[in-house]
Motif scaffolding. Structure first.
Motif, PDB file in Angstrom:
ATOM      1  N   ARG A 470     -16.872  57.685  74.198  1.00  0.00           N
ATOM      2  CA  ARG A 470     -17.657  58.005  72.991  1.00  0.00           C
ATOM      3  C   ARG A 470     -17.464  59.267  72.336  1.00  0.00           C
ATOM      4  N   GLY A 471     -16.675  59.050  71.245  1.00  0.00           N
ATOM      5  CA  GLY A 471     -16.405  60.669  70.588  1.00  0.00           C
ATOM      6  C   GLY A 471     -15.038  61.241  71.325  1.00  0.00           C
ATOM      7  N   ALA A 472     -14.248  60.466  71.815  1.00  0.00           N
ATOM      8  CA  ALA A 472     -13.124  61.050  72.628  1.00  0.00           C
ATOM      9  C   ALA A 472     -12.342  61.658  71.690  1.00  0.00           C
ATOM     10  N   THR A 473     -11.766  62.961  72.169  1.00  0.00           N
ATOM     11  CA  THR A 473     -11.042  63.623  71.479  1.00  0.00           C
ATOM     12  C   THR A 473      -9.711  63.798  72.393  1.00  0.00           C
ATOM     13  N   LEU A 474      -9.581  63.133  73.595  1.00  0.00           N
ATOM     14  CA  LEU A 474      -8.538  63.437  74.410  1.00  0.00           C
ATOM     15  C   LEU A 474      -8.379  62.251  75.125  1.00  0.00           C
ATOM     16  N   ALA A 475      -7.168  61.601  75.666  1.00  0.00           N
ATOM     17  CA  ALA A 475      -7.184  60.550  76.512  1.00  0.00           C
ATOM     18  C   ALA A 475      -6.667  60.892  77.812  1.00  0.00           C
ATOM     19  N   CYS A 476      -7.569  60.254  78.892  1.00  0.00           N
ATOM     20  CA  CYS A 476      -7.274  60.858  80.354  1.00  0.00           C
ATOM     21  C   CYS A 476      -7.377  59.411  81.198  1.00  0.00           C
ATOM     22  N   PRO A 477      -6.785  59.194  82.349  1.00  0.00           N
ATOM     23  CA  PRO A 477      -6.922  58.194  83.206  1.00  0.00           C
ATOM     24  C   PRO A 477      -8.084  58.433  84.019  1.00  0.00           C
ATOM     25  N   VAL A 478      -8.551  59.707  84.224  1.00  0.00           N
ATOM     26  CA  VAL A 478     -10.063  59.856  85.025  1.00  0.00           C
ATOM     27  C   VAL A 478     -11.077  59.155  84.366  1.00  0.00           C
ATOM     28  N   ARG A 479     -11.084  59.158  82.841  1.00  0.00           N
ATOM     29  CA  ARG A 479     -12.051  58.527  82.079  1.00  0.00           C
ATOM     30  C   ARG A 479     -11.746  57.403  81.644  1.00  0.00           C
TER      31      ARG A 479
END
Length: 637
Positions: A470-479
């Motif tokens: 929700r409202g992500a400004t970064l892409a990460c495999p953990v999330r």
């Protein structure tokens, strides 16, 4: 005014027209300080023939005359007024026997001294016989007088926007800044520094203000005093007779200065005003290139005014002074009536400072957060400032989050080391290099932890990982948000933290104490938005520092104040600042009329079918904008 648009310095003026006298009288009457202070003056003995209002008018005229701020000048100016004004103000009187009496210098000195007693909290002058409570009352009266005079000098038709820039300038005390003993101390300190390997010679020691201050035992400006009192006493012993004990000796720009620090809160435009001005300049250049009408109007100017002033010794902590000054401006003068032991009903109703931005340099913001950042934010102020070189780049971690540039970032930012470098371009670097730096800061902002609501009353805030969906400004495999790389164009964390993962990667939000994020700003440091907000607005206070000591605008030129003590120096300083505001208000009204005329022409040209050539609108612009040049947004800082 010369043909080049540069104001010529004002000559010292000793004679004034009735209109000029009325202007100063209006300032004093609007401030209400006569009604507050006159009942507090001592009574009894021989009746006082010089009214307090007349003395204050004389001080105001002396400041308006751009002459030296001496008490004998006040007497000279008052006695040189036209005969009708002298009789109206009580300068020339007739006794019961028909004899005419004219104001004497002794009367001016005596009443000025009595006035200073009401405002003097110094243990070295009139306040030396007072207890702590009485000194506090005297100091509050001086602050109240300062606030009322400055408030009365503001244009009544102008509404403050709440944004101010704070800075300090030195006003030399009535004493010699250097003495023989100090020169001997410098030579001895240089010999010790050379022997210890800290310096090669005297010149190299003088090149470092901090090293020289340390060697002399004198604090540098902007730092909390931490000195050996006995050593400092010996250092100043030879100059005690001529030095002003309320002032202080410091090292400033490789020189010893015995001075006061005048902390100023100056009006600045909003960030939208800066954006509008840059857009207008860019459109103007495009219109000149394309031979078309100007389409973007110019924002109305913000007057260049002094909203607040605090006079302290040059070694007083700058951060605490700025906080106290802001609190007084926010609360308004009536909030000080009880502390100043005056009738609140006699204090004119002046609006407090609305919520807005406080822009300051590192002389204030490098203080501990409890002395500057926390109290100002508690007052609702939005802080905009620069970061010291040591606070740029990665400076630590907090529960797995990276602490850098005063903010908290996702640990994934370590995948992009170029985004957390502390190497900024030089001020003379090419504009393209600065544009790359702005882009890096914009990319870095995507790694900042997201705030979850407002901070509580104790300053604790909640922050969450920026890679949450929700409202992500970064892409990460953990999330599990790698699918957003293509859809939203987000940066990807290639190497996430290994097991066991830190709290920032496993918890929905973290509770962060206020000291960790004390130097965080809404704007990302080093971004274009931060640059336009800080770099383009803070110079206004630097300009005011020069204005109040420039004979073109003010009477506070070098060594023109020849009284001693914070109360007496502060009284003359605030009158000089108030007169500066009156002159700034006149310049603002002229500039406002020009901008409105220009905007009407731009709006009218858009509405008419027939085209108006660009050069007709250009005639309404200042001369500096009538030539083709790079827009302000395309020039290196």
């Amino acid at each position: 005014m010369t043909t080049t648009g540069i104001e010529t310095p004002l000559e010292p003026q000793l004679r004034f027209t009735p209109a000029q006298v009325r202007e100063v009288e209006t300032l004093i009457d609007a401030s209400g300080i006569v009604a507050l202070l006159d009942p507090l003056l001592p009574t009894g003995g021989r009746p006082r023939t010089l009214p307090l209002r007349t003395l204050l008018v004389g001080i105001g005229l002396t400041a308006a005359g751009n002459t030296a701020l001496y008490l004998n000048r006040i007497h000279t100016i008052l006695t040189a007024l036209p005969g009708a004004a002298r009789r109206r103000l009580g300068i020339t009187t007739t006794d019961t026997r028909g004899r005419e009496h004219t104001l004497t210098l002794r009367q001016v000195e005596h009443l000025y001294d009595q006035l200073a007693k009401l405002l003097d909290a110094s243990p070295h002058f009139h306040g030396r016989h007072l207890d702590h409570a009485a000194r506090t009352v005297a100091d509050e009266r001086l602050q109240l007088l300062t606030q009322l005079l400055l408030g009365a000098s503001l244009p009544p038709e102008w509404t403050p926007n709440g944004h101010v820039a704070v800075d300090a300038t030195f006003i030399d005390a009535n004493s010699r800044p250097e003495h023989t003993l100090r020169k001997k101390q410098i030579n001895k300190a240089a010999a010790r520094a050379v022997a210890a390997g800290r310096a090669r010679d005297l010149a190299s020691l003088l090149a470092d203000d901090s090293e020289l201050a340390k060697a002399l035992g004198i604090p540098d400006f902007g730092e909390d005093p931490d000195i050996d009192a006995s050593r400092l006493k010996r250092l100043r012993k030879a100059s005690r007779r001529v030095a002003d004990p309320d002032a202080a000796t410091i090292v400033h720009k490789q020189n010893l200065r015995h001075a006061y620090a005048a902390h100023l809160a100056v009006t600045i435009g909003s960030e939208s005003d800066v954006a509008g001005r840059l857009a207008h300049e860019e459109d103007l250049l495009a219109a000149l290139e394309e031979d078309r009408d100007v389409r973007v109007t110019l924002p109305e100017p913000t007057p260049h005014l002094i909203l607040g002033l605090a006079l302290t010794a040059s070694t007083a902590p700058a951060a605490a002074t700025a906080v106290d000054l802001t609190r007084r401006m926010t609360d308004g003068p009536r909030a000080q009536a009880e502390a100043a032991d005056v009738d609140a009903g006699l204090v004119p109703d002046q609006a407090g400072l609305p919520a807005g931005d406080t822009v300051a340099d590192r002389g204030y913001t490098e203080a501990v957060p409890s002395d500057y950042h926390h109290p100002l934010r508690a007052m609702g102020r939005r802080l905009v400032f620069d970061l010291h070189q040591n606070r740029r780049g990665v400076t630590g971690t907090h529960r797995g989050a990276i602490v850098a540039f005063g903010n908290l970032y996702s640990p994934g930012i370590t995948n992009y080391p170029d985004l957390v470098t502390n190497a900024a371009p030089s001020p003379f670097a090419a504009w393209e290099e600065w544009q790359r730096y702005f882009r890096d800061a914009q990319l870095r902002a995507g790694f900042r932890l997201k705030t979850n609501g407002r901070a509580d009353t104790d300053g604790y805030g909640r922050f969450g990982c920026p890679a949450q969906r929700r409202g992500a400004t970064l892409a990460c495999p953990v999330r599990d948000t790698l699918d957003l790389v293509g859809g939203r164009g987000l940066l990807e964390v290639f190497i996430p933290p290994i097991e066991p993962r830190p709290d920032v990667c496993t918890q929905t939000s973290l509770t962060v104490p206020p000291d960790v994020t004390a130097r965080s700003m809404d704007l990302e440091w080093g971004s274009k938005a931060w640059y336009d907000s800080y770099i383009r607005r803070r110079p206004r206070v630097e300009g005011m520092n020069g204005i109040i000591k420039n004979p073109t605008f003010s009477a506070l030129a070098h060594m023109t104040v020849r009284v001693r003590g914070r109360a007496k120096v502060g009284l003359l300083t605030v009158f000089a600042a108030a007169i500066t505001n009156l002159r700034a208000g006149k310049r603002w009204r002229a500039e406002l009329a020009r901008v409105r005329k220009l905007n009407d022409a731009i709006t009218g040209a858009r509405k008419r079918r027939t085209r108006r050539r660009t050069h007709t609108l250009v005639q309404l612009l200042p001369a500096k904008h009538r030539v083709k040049k790079e827009p302000a947004a395309a020039r290196a800082p």
